[in-house]
Enzyme design. Structure first.
Site, short mmCIF file in Angstrom:
data_model
loop_
_atom_site.label_atom_id
_atom_site.label_comp_id
_atom_site.label_asym_id
_atom_site.label_seq_id
_atom_site.Cartn_x
_atom_site.Cartn_y
_atom_site.Cartn_z
N LYS A 112 49.32 47.02 8.38
CA LYS A 112 50.56 47.16 7.59
C LYS A 112 51.70 47.66 8.45
CE LYS A 112 48.57 47.53 3.03
NZ LYS A 112 48.43 48.25 1.79
N LYS A 195 42.61 37.64 2.78
CA LYS A 195 42.33 38.11 1.42
C LYS A 195 43.56 37.89 0.54
CE LYS A 195 44.00 42.83 1.29
NZ LYS A 195 43.92 44.11 0.64
N LYS A 198 48.87 41.32 -2.55
CA LYS A 198 50.21 41.45 -3.13
C LYS A 198 51.29 41.21 -2.10
CE LYS A 198 49.10 45.09 -5.70
NZ LYS A 198 48.93 46.50 -5.87
N1 AQP Z 1 41.59 40.24 -2.33
C1 AQP Z 1 40.86 41.22 -2.84
N2 AQP Z 1 39.57 41.01 -3.15
C2 AQP Z 1 38.81 42.01 -3.68
N3 AQP Z 1 39.28 43.23 -3.94
C3 AQP Z 1 40.57 43.49 -3.66
N4 AQP Z 1 41.34 44.59 -3.80
C4 AQP Z 1 42.59 44.31 -3.36
N5 AQP Z 1 42.66 43.05 -2.91
C5 AQP Z 1 41.42 42.51 -3.09
C6 AQP Z 1 40.87 45.85 -4.37
O1 AQP Z 1 41.71 46.19 -5.45
C7 AQP Z 1 41.69 47.60 -5.62
C8 AQP Z 1 43.09 48.12 -5.82
O2 AQP Z 1 43.79 47.93 -4.64
P1 AQP Z 1 45.12 48.64 -4.25
O3 AQP Z 1 45.62 49.48 -5.33
O4 AQP Z 1 44.94 49.23 -2.90
O5 AQP Z 1 45.97 47.42 -4.23
P2 AQP Z 1 46.66 46.91 -3.04
O6 AQP Z 1 46.03 47.34 -1.75
O7 AQP Z 1 48.07 47.25 -3.28
O8 AQP Z 1 46.37 45.40 -3.26
P3 AQP Z 1 46.63 44.45 -2.16
O9 AQP Z 1 46.93 43.15 -2.72
O10 AQP Z 1 45.51 44.58 -1.17
O11 AQP Z 1 47.99 45.08 -1.63
P4 AQP Z 1 48.57 44.98 -0.21
O12 AQP Z 1 48.96 43.57 -0.04
O13 AQP Z 1 49.74 45.92 -0.27
O14 AQP Z 1 47.49 45.41 0.74
C9 AQP Z 1 41.03 48.17 -4.36
O15 AQP Z 1 39.73 48.60 -4.70
C10 AQP Z 1 40.98 47.01 -3.43
O16 AQP Z 1 39.86 47.07 -2.57
#
Ligand code: AQP
Length: 332
Positions: A112, A195, A198
Protein backbone atom coordinates in the site's frame (compact mmCIF):
# COMPACT_ATOMS: atom_id res chain seq x y z
CA UNK A 1 -17.72 -21.09 24.51
CA UNK A 2 -14.68 -20.19 22.38
CA UNK A 3 -14.26 -16.48 21.76
CA UNK A 4 -14.16 -15.19 18.18
CA UNK A 5 -13.32 -11.68 17.02
CA UNK A 6 -13.05 -9.90 13.69
CA UNK A 7 -13.43 -6.48 12.12
CA UNK A 8 -14.09 -4.80 8.81
CA UNK A 9 -13.21 -1.33 7.58
CA UNK A 10 -15.90 1.18 6.61
CA UNK A 11 -13.67 2.58 3.88
CA UNK A 12 -16.22 2.49 1.11
CA UNK A 13 -19.98 2.44 1.32
CA UNK A 14 -20.34 -1.09 0.07
CA UNK A 15 -18.55 -4.28 1.05
CA UNK A 16 -17.35 -6.34 -1.88
CA UNK A 17 -17.81 -10.02 -2.61
CA UNK A 18 -14.31 -10.83 -1.31
CA UNK A 19 -15.11 -9.22 2.06
CA UNK A 20 -18.32 -11.22 2.26
CA UNK A 21 -17.09 -14.65 1.16
CA UNK A 22 -13.66 -14.31 2.76
CA UNK A 23 -14.81 -13.02 6.11
CA UNK A 24 -18.37 -11.91 6.86
CA UNK A 25 -20.01 -15.18 5.88
CA UNK A 26 -17.85 -17.02 8.40
CA UNK A 27 -18.78 -14.43 11.03
CA UNK A 28 -22.42 -15.31 10.55
CA UNK A 29 -21.75 -19.05 10.89
CA UNK A 30 -19.46 -18.65 13.88
CA UNK A 31 -21.93 -16.61 15.93
CA UNK A 32 -23.93 -19.79 16.55
CA UNK A 33 -21.42 -21.77 18.60
CA UNK A 34 -19.03 -19.07 19.78
CA UNK A 35 -18.92 -15.98 21.92
CA UNK A 36 -18.47 -13.70 18.91
CA UNK A 37 -17.36 -10.06 18.80
CA UNK A 38 -17.52 -8.23 15.48
CA UNK A 39 -16.75 -4.60 14.80
CA UNK A 40 -16.60 -1.90 12.19
CA UNK A 41 -13.03 -0.66 12.46
CA UNK A 42 -13.29 3.07 11.92
CA UNK A 43 -9.93 3.74 13.61
CA UNK A 44 -8.33 1.67 10.87
CA UNK A 45 -10.22 3.55 8.16
CA UNK A 46 -8.47 6.83 8.97
CA UNK A 47 -5.06 5.39 8.12
CA UNK A 48 -5.94 6.86 4.72
CA UNK A 49 -7.74 10.18 4.14
CA UNK A 50 -11.45 10.16 4.94
CA UNK A 51 -14.08 12.82 4.51
CA UNK A 52 -15.75 13.10 7.97
CA UNK A 53 -19.38 12.99 6.81
CA UNK A 54 -18.67 10.15 4.40
CA UNK A 55 -16.87 8.18 7.09
CA UNK A 56 -19.83 8.57 9.46
CA UNK A 57 -22.26 7.49 6.76
CA UNK A 58 -20.08 4.56 5.64
CA UNK A 59 -19.77 3.36 9.23
CA UNK A 60 -23.57 3.17 9.46
CA UNK A 61 -23.81 1.48 6.08
CA UNK A 62 -21.17 -1.06 7.13
CA UNK A 63 -22.98 -1.94 10.35
CA UNK A 64 -26.26 -2.23 8.43
CA UNK A 65 -24.64 -4.57 5.91
CA UNK A 66 -23.32 -6.81 8.68
CA UNK A 67 -26.85 -7.13 10.03
CA UNK A 68 -28.16 -7.58 6.49
CA UNK A 69 -25.66 -10.40 5.99
CA UNK A 70 -27.11 -12.22 8.98
CA UNK A 71 -25.35 -11.09 12.14
CA UNK A 72 -27.86 -11.32 14.94
CA UNK A 73 -27.34 -8.88 17.82
CA UNK A 74 -28.96 -11.45 20.11
CA UNK A 75 -26.27 -13.96 19.25
CA UNK A 76 -23.14 -11.82 18.82
CA UNK A 77 -21.68 -8.52 19.96
CA UNK A 78 -21.62 -5.96 17.15
CA UNK A 79 -19.97 -2.62 17.78
CA UNK A 80 -18.01 0.30 16.37
CA UNK A 81 -14.30 0.24 17.23
CA UNK A 82 -14.08 3.92 18.25
CA UNK A 83 -16.88 3.39 20.77
CA UNK A 84 -14.45 1.32 22.82
CA UNK A 85 -11.48 3.54 23.74
CA UNK A 86 -9.46 0.57 25.02
CA UNK A 87 -8.50 -0.29 21.42
CA UNK A 88 -6.40 2.84 21.02
CA UNK A 89 -5.04 2.46 24.54
CA UNK A 90 -3.83 -1.12 24.13
CA UNK A 91 -2.69 -0.20 20.61
CA UNK A 92 -0.12 2.18 22.08
CA UNK A 93 1.22 -0.48 24.42
CA UNK A 94 1.53 -2.95 21.56
CA UNK A 95 3.37 -0.32 19.50
CA UNK A 96 5.95 -0.16 22.26
CA UNK A 97 6.37 -3.92 22.23
CA UNK A 98 6.80 -4.31 18.47
CA UNK A 99 10.14 -4.00 16.73
CA UNK A 100 10.34 -1.44 13.94
CA UNK A 101 11.81 -4.04 11.58
CA UNK A 102 9.10 -6.49 12.50
CA UNK A 103 6.41 -3.98 11.54
CA UNK A 104 8.29 -2.99 8.39
CA UNK A 105 8.09 -6.58 7.14
CA UNK A 106 4.30 -6.49 6.78
CA UNK A 107 3.63 -7.01 3.08
CA UNK A 108 0.28 -5.19 3.12
CA UNK A 109 2.05 -2.07 4.31
CA UNK A 110 4.80 -2.47 1.75
CA UNK A 111 2.26 -2.85 -1.07
CA UNK A 112 0.00 0.00 0.00
CA UNK A 113 2.76 2.46 0.84
CA UNK A 114 4.55 1.70 -2.42
CA UNK A 115 1.39 2.70 -4.26
CA UNK A 116 0.89 5.88 -2.25
CA UNK A 117 4.45 7.16 -2.03
CA UNK A 118 6.13 7.87 1.32
CA UNK A 119 4.88 11.45 1.72
CA UNK A 120 1.27 10.35 1.43
CA UNK A 121 1.67 7.29 3.63
CA UNK A 122 0.66 7.89 7.24
CA UNK A 123 2.46 6.48 10.26
CA UNK A 124 -0.99 5.11 11.14
CA UNK A 125 -0.91 2.89 8.06
CA UNK A 126 2.45 1.58 9.23
CA UNK A 127 1.20 0.73 12.70
CA UNK A 128 -2.28 -0.44 11.73
CA UNK A 129 -1.38 -4.15 12.08
CA UNK A 130 -0.34 -3.34 15.65
CA UNK A 131 -3.68 -1.72 16.41
CA UNK A 132 -5.20 -4.86 14.95
CA UNK A 133 -3.19 -6.90 17.45
CA UNK A 134 -4.72 -4.84 20.24
CA UNK A 135 -8.20 -5.34 18.72
CA UNK A 136 -7.79 -9.09 18.95
CA UNK A 137 -5.94 -9.46 22.24
CA UNK A 138 -8.33 -7.18 24.16
CA UNK A 139 -11.05 -9.80 23.75
CA UNK A 140 -8.86 -12.84 24.48
CA UNK A 141 -10.00 -14.21 21.13
CA UNK A 142 -9.35 -17.89 20.39
CA UNK A 143 -10.04 -17.52 16.66
CA UNK A 144 -10.06 -14.70 14.12
CA UNK A 145 -12.04 -15.29 10.92
CA UNK A 146 -10.33 -13.38 8.08
CA UNK A 147 -9.21 -13.65 4.46
CA UNK A 148 -5.78 -14.84 3.40
CA UNK A 149 -4.40 -11.28 3.17
CA UNK A 150 -4.56 -11.06 6.97
CA UNK A 151 -2.53 -14.21 7.72
CA UNK A 152 0.74 -12.36 8.26
CA UNK A 153 -0.89 -9.92 10.67
CA UNK A 154 -2.28 -12.84 12.63
CA UNK A 155 1.19 -14.35 12.90
CA UNK A 156 2.47 -11.08 14.32
CA UNK A 157 -0.46 -11.06 16.76
CA UNK A 158 0.53 -14.50 18.03
CA UNK A 159 4.16 -13.41 18.41
CA UNK A 160 3.20 -10.31 20.38
CA UNK A 161 0.79 -12.19 22.63
CA UNK A 162 3.53 -14.68 23.45
CA UNK A 163 6.06 -11.91 23.95
CA UNK A 164 3.85 -10.11 26.44
CA UNK A 165 2.98 -13.34 28.24
CA UNK A 166 6.66 -14.25 28.59
CA UNK A 167 7.90 -10.80 29.54
CA UNK A 168 5.24 -10.08 32.17
CA UNK A 169 2.91 -12.96 33.03
CA UNK A 170 0.39 -15.10 31.13
CA UNK A 171 -2.18 -12.48 30.13
CA UNK A 172 -3.35 -12.98 26.56
CA UNK A 173 -4.93 -15.89 24.75
CA UNK A 174 -2.78 -16.68 21.70
CA UNK A 175 -5.30 -16.56 18.83
CA UNK A 176 -5.53 -18.78 15.77
CA UNK A 177 -6.45 -17.52 12.32
CA UNK A 178 -9.69 -18.97 10.97
CA UNK A 179 -9.19 -18.93 7.21
CA UNK A 180 -11.34 -21.07 4.93
CA UNK A 181 -9.20 -22.18 2.03
CA UNK A 182 -11.92 -22.10 -0.63
CA UNK A 183 -12.94 -18.49 -0.04
CA UNK A 184 -9.79 -17.03 1.53
CA UNK A 185 -8.85 -15.15 -1.60
CA UNK A 186 -11.57 -14.11 -4.03
CA UNK A 187 -9.95 -12.79 -7.18
CA UNK A 188 -10.53 -9.67 -9.25
CA UNK A 189 -12.95 -10.63 -12.05
CA UNK A 190 -10.88 -8.73 -14.61
CA UNK A 191 -7.45 -9.70 -13.29
CA UNK A 192 -7.45 -13.19 -11.79
CA UNK A 193 -3.81 -12.78 -10.77
CA UNK A 194 -4.87 -10.28 -8.07
CA UNK A 195 -7.29 -10.39 -5.14
CA UNK A 196 -10.57 -8.55 -5.43
CA UNK A 197 -9.89 -5.28 -3.65
CA UNK A 198 -11.62 -2.00 -2.94
CA UNK A 199 -8.61 0.10 -3.72
CA UNK A 200 -6.82 -1.89 -6.42
CA UNK A 201 -9.49 -3.56 -8.56
CA UNK A 202 -10.89 -1.90 -11.65
CA UNK A 203 -14.64 -1.18 -11.36
CA UNK A 204 -15.42 -4.11 -13.67
CA UNK A 205 -13.35 -6.50 -11.58
CA UNK A 206 -14.98 -5.55 -8.27
CA UNK A 207 -18.41 -6.84 -7.23
CA UNK A 208 -19.93 -4.41 -4.73
CA UNK A 209 -22.71 -5.87 -2.63
CA UNK A 210 -24.77 -2.68 -2.72
CA UNK A 211 -24.60 -2.13 -6.48
CA UNK A 212 -27.68 -2.78 -8.60
CA UNK A 213 -27.74 -6.59 -9.00
CA UNK A 214 -27.97 -6.06 -12.77
CA UNK A 215 -24.65 -4.22 -12.73
CA UNK A 216 -22.98 -7.08 -10.86
CA UNK A 217 -24.58 -9.71 -13.10
CA UNK A 218 -22.94 -8.00 -16.06
CA UNK A 219 -19.56 -8.13 -14.32
CA UNK A 220 -19.85 -11.88 -13.83
CA UNK A 221 -20.80 -12.28 -17.47
CA UNK A 222 -17.77 -10.36 -18.67
CA UNK A 223 -15.31 -11.94 -16.20
CA UNK A 224 -11.89 -12.68 -17.68
CA UNK A 225 -11.27 -16.41 -18.13
CA UNK A 226 -8.92 -18.02 -20.69
CA UNK A 227 -8.90 -19.18 -24.30
CA UNK A 228 -9.83 -22.76 -23.43
CA UNK A 229 -13.52 -23.68 -23.25
CA UNK A 230 -13.69 -26.64 -20.87
CA UNK A 231 -14.91 -25.78 -17.35
CA UNK A 232 -12.39 -27.40 -15.02
CA UNK A 233 -10.62 -26.51 -11.80
CA UNK A 234 -6.96 -25.50 -12.00
CA UNK A 235 -5.89 -22.57 -9.85
CA UNK A 236 -2.72 -21.98 -11.81
CA UNK A 237 -3.63 -22.55 -15.41
CA UNK A 238 -7.27 -21.51 -15.14
CA UNK A 239 -7.25 -18.91 -12.37
CA UNK A 240 -10.29 -17.01 -13.70
CA UNK A 241 -12.55 -20.04 -14.17
CA UNK A 242 -11.41 -21.54 -10.87
CA UNK A 243 -12.30 -18.29 -9.11
CA UNK A 244 -15.79 -18.38 -10.65
CA UNK A 245 -16.19 -22.02 -9.60
CA UNK A 246 -15.18 -21.20 -6.03
CA UNK A 247 -17.68 -18.33 -5.88
CA UNK A 248 -20.39 -20.55 -7.34
CA UNK A 249 -19.60 -23.28 -4.84
CA UNK A 250 -19.71 -20.85 -1.91
CA UNK A 251 -23.06 -19.40 -2.98
CA UNK A 252 -24.73 -22.63 -4.11
CA UNK A 253 -23.30 -24.98 -1.48
CA UNK A 254 -22.33 -27.48 -4.20
CA UNK A 255 -18.85 -28.98 -4.26
CA UNK A 256 -16.40 -27.94 -6.98
CA UNK A 257 -16.33 -31.56 -8.32
CA UNK A 258 -20.12 -31.59 -8.62
CA UNK A 259 -20.00 -28.27 -10.44
CA UNK A 260 -17.34 -29.44 -12.89
CA UNK A 261 -19.55 -32.45 -13.65
CA UNK A 262 -22.59 -30.20 -14.00
CA UNK A 263 -20.83 -27.95 -16.53
CA UNK A 264 -19.41 -30.80 -18.59
CA UNK A 265 -20.02 -30.15 -22.26
CA UNK A 266 -21.11 -26.58 -21.52
CA UNK A 267 -19.12 -23.43 -22.23
CA UNK A 268 -17.87 -20.75 -19.86
CA UNK A 269 -20.94 -18.66 -20.67
CA UNK A 270 -23.17 -21.18 -18.89
CA UNK A 271 -21.09 -20.92 -15.71
CA UNK A 272 -21.12 -17.13 -15.83
CA UNK A 273 -24.86 -16.91 -16.41
CA UNK A 274 -25.62 -19.31 -13.56
CA UNK A 275 -23.29 -17.42 -11.27
CA UNK A 276 -24.94 -14.10 -12.14
CA UNK A 277 -28.32 -15.64 -11.25
CA UNK A 278 -27.09 -17.17 -8.01
CA UNK A 279 -25.53 -13.91 -6.91
CA UNK A 280 -28.69 -11.95 -7.74
CA UNK A 281 -30.76 -14.43 -5.72
CA UNK A 282 -28.53 -13.98 -2.70
CA UNK A 283 -27.87 -10.25 -2.96
CA UNK A 284 -31.46 -9.07 -3.47
CA UNK A 285 -32.73 -10.06 0.00
CA UNK A 286 -29.37 -9.01 1.49
CA UNK A 287 -29.89 -5.51 0.13
CA UNK A 288 -33.48 -5.40 1.37
CA UNK A 289 -32.42 -6.39 4.90
CA UNK A 290 -29.59 -3.86 4.86
CA UNK A 291 -32.03 -1.15 3.77
CA UNK A 292 -34.38 -1.84 6.66
CA UNK A 293 -31.55 -1.11 9.12
CA UNK A 294 -30.57 2.04 7.25
CA UNK A 295 -34.13 3.26 7.29
CA UNK A 296 -34.32 2.87 11.06
CA UNK A 297 -31.27 4.69 12.45
CA UNK A 298 -32.66 4.62 16.01
CA UNK A 299 -32.73 0.81 15.97
CA UNK A 300 -29.22 0.67 14.49
CA UNK A 301 -27.96 3.03 17.21
CA UNK A 302 -29.64 0.91 19.88
CA UNK A 303 -27.95 -2.27 18.61
CA UNK A 304 -24.56 -0.55 18.43
CA UNK A 305 -24.90 0.97 21.90
CA UNK A 306 -25.65 -2.44 23.44
CA UNK A 307 -22.72 -3.90 21.49
CA UNK A 308 -20.31 -1.20 22.68
CA UNK A 309 -21.33 -1.75 26.28
CA UNK A 310 -20.79 -5.52 26.06
CA UNK A 311 -17.47 -5.01 24.30
CA UNK A 312 -16.23 -2.46 26.82
CA UNK A 313 -16.97 -4.79 29.71
CA UNK A 314 -14.49 -7.31 28.28
CA UNK A 315 -11.97 -4.82 26.90
CA UNK A 316 -11.68 -2.76 30.08
CA UNK A 317 -10.97 -5.84 32.15
CA UNK A 318 -8.12 -6.90 29.87
CA UNK A 319 -6.68 -3.40 29.73
CA UNK A 320 -6.75 -3.06 33.53
CA UNK A 321 -4.75 -6.28 33.86
CA UNK A 322 -2.28 -5.09 31.21
CA UNK A 323 -1.79 -1.69 32.90
CA UNK A 324 -1.12 -3.44 36.15
CA UNK A 325 1.35 -5.96 34.66
CA UNK A 326 3.26 -3.19 32.90
CA UNK A 327 3.70 -1.23 36.08
CA UNK A 328 1.45 1.76 35.57
CA UNK A 329 0.52 3.44 38.82
CA UNK A 330 -3.17 3.00 39.62
CA UNK A 331 -5.05 6.29 39.93
CA UNK A 332 -6.61 6.71 43.36
N1 AQP B 1 -10.45 -10.63 -2.13
C1 AQP B 1 -10.69 -11.09 -0.92
N2 AQP B 1 -10.95 -12.39 -0.72
C2 AQP B 1 -11.20 -12.88 0.52
N3 AQP B 1 -11.23 -12.12 1.62
C3 AQP B 1 -11.00 -10.80 1.48
N4 AQP B 1 -10.97 -9.78 2.36
C4 AQP B 1 -10.68 -8.63 1.69
N5 AQP B 1 -10.52 -8.88 0.39
C5 AQP B 1 -10.71 -10.22 0.22
C6 AQP B 1 -11.23 -9.92 3.79
O1 AQP B 1 -12.27 -9.04 4.14
C7 AQP B 1 -12.14 -8.69 5.52
C8 AQP B 1 -12.33 -7.21 5.70
O2 AQP B 1 -11.27 -6.57 5.09
P1 AQP B 1 -10.84 -5.09 5.35
O3 AQP B 1 -11.76 -4.41 6.26
O4 AQP B 1 -9.39 -5.08 5.65
O5 AQP B 1 -11.14 -4.58 3.99
P2 AQP B 1 -10.13 -4.03 3.07
O6 AQP B 1 -8.74 -4.50 3.34
O7 AQP B 1 -10.41 -2.58 3.09
O8 AQP B 1 -10.64 -4.70 1.76
P3 AQP B 1 -9.78 -4.67 0.56
O9 AQP B 1 -10.63 -4.72 -0.62
O10 AQP B 1 -8.71 -5.70 0.74
O11 AQP B 1 -9.24 -3.19 0.70
P4 AQP B 1 -7.91 -2.63 0.15
O12 AQP B 1 -8.07 -2.61 -1.32
O13 AQP B 1 -7.86 -1.26 0.76
O14 AQP B 1 -6.82 -3.54 0.62
C9 AQP B 1 -10.75 -9.17 5.94
O15 AQP B 1 -10.88 -10.32 6.74
C10 AQP B 1 -10.07 -9.49 4.65
O16 AQP B 1 -9.14 -10.54 4.79
Amino acid sequence: RPRVLSGIQPTSGSFHLGNYLGAVRQWVDLQEANDAFYMVVDLHAITVDQDPETLRQNTRISAAQLLGAGLDPERCTLFIQSHVPEHAQLGWIMNCLTGFGEAARMTQFKDKSAKQGSDRTSVGLFTYPILQIADILLYQADAVPVGEDQRQHLELTRDLAERFNTRYAPTFTVPNPYILKETAKILDLQDPSAKMSKSASSPKGLVNLLDEPKVSAKKFKSAVTDTDTVVSYDEEKKAGVSNLLRIHSALSGQSIEKLVEHFEGKMYGALKTELAELFTEWVTPFQARTRTYLEDPAELDRVLAIGAEKARAVASETLATVYDRIGFLKPT
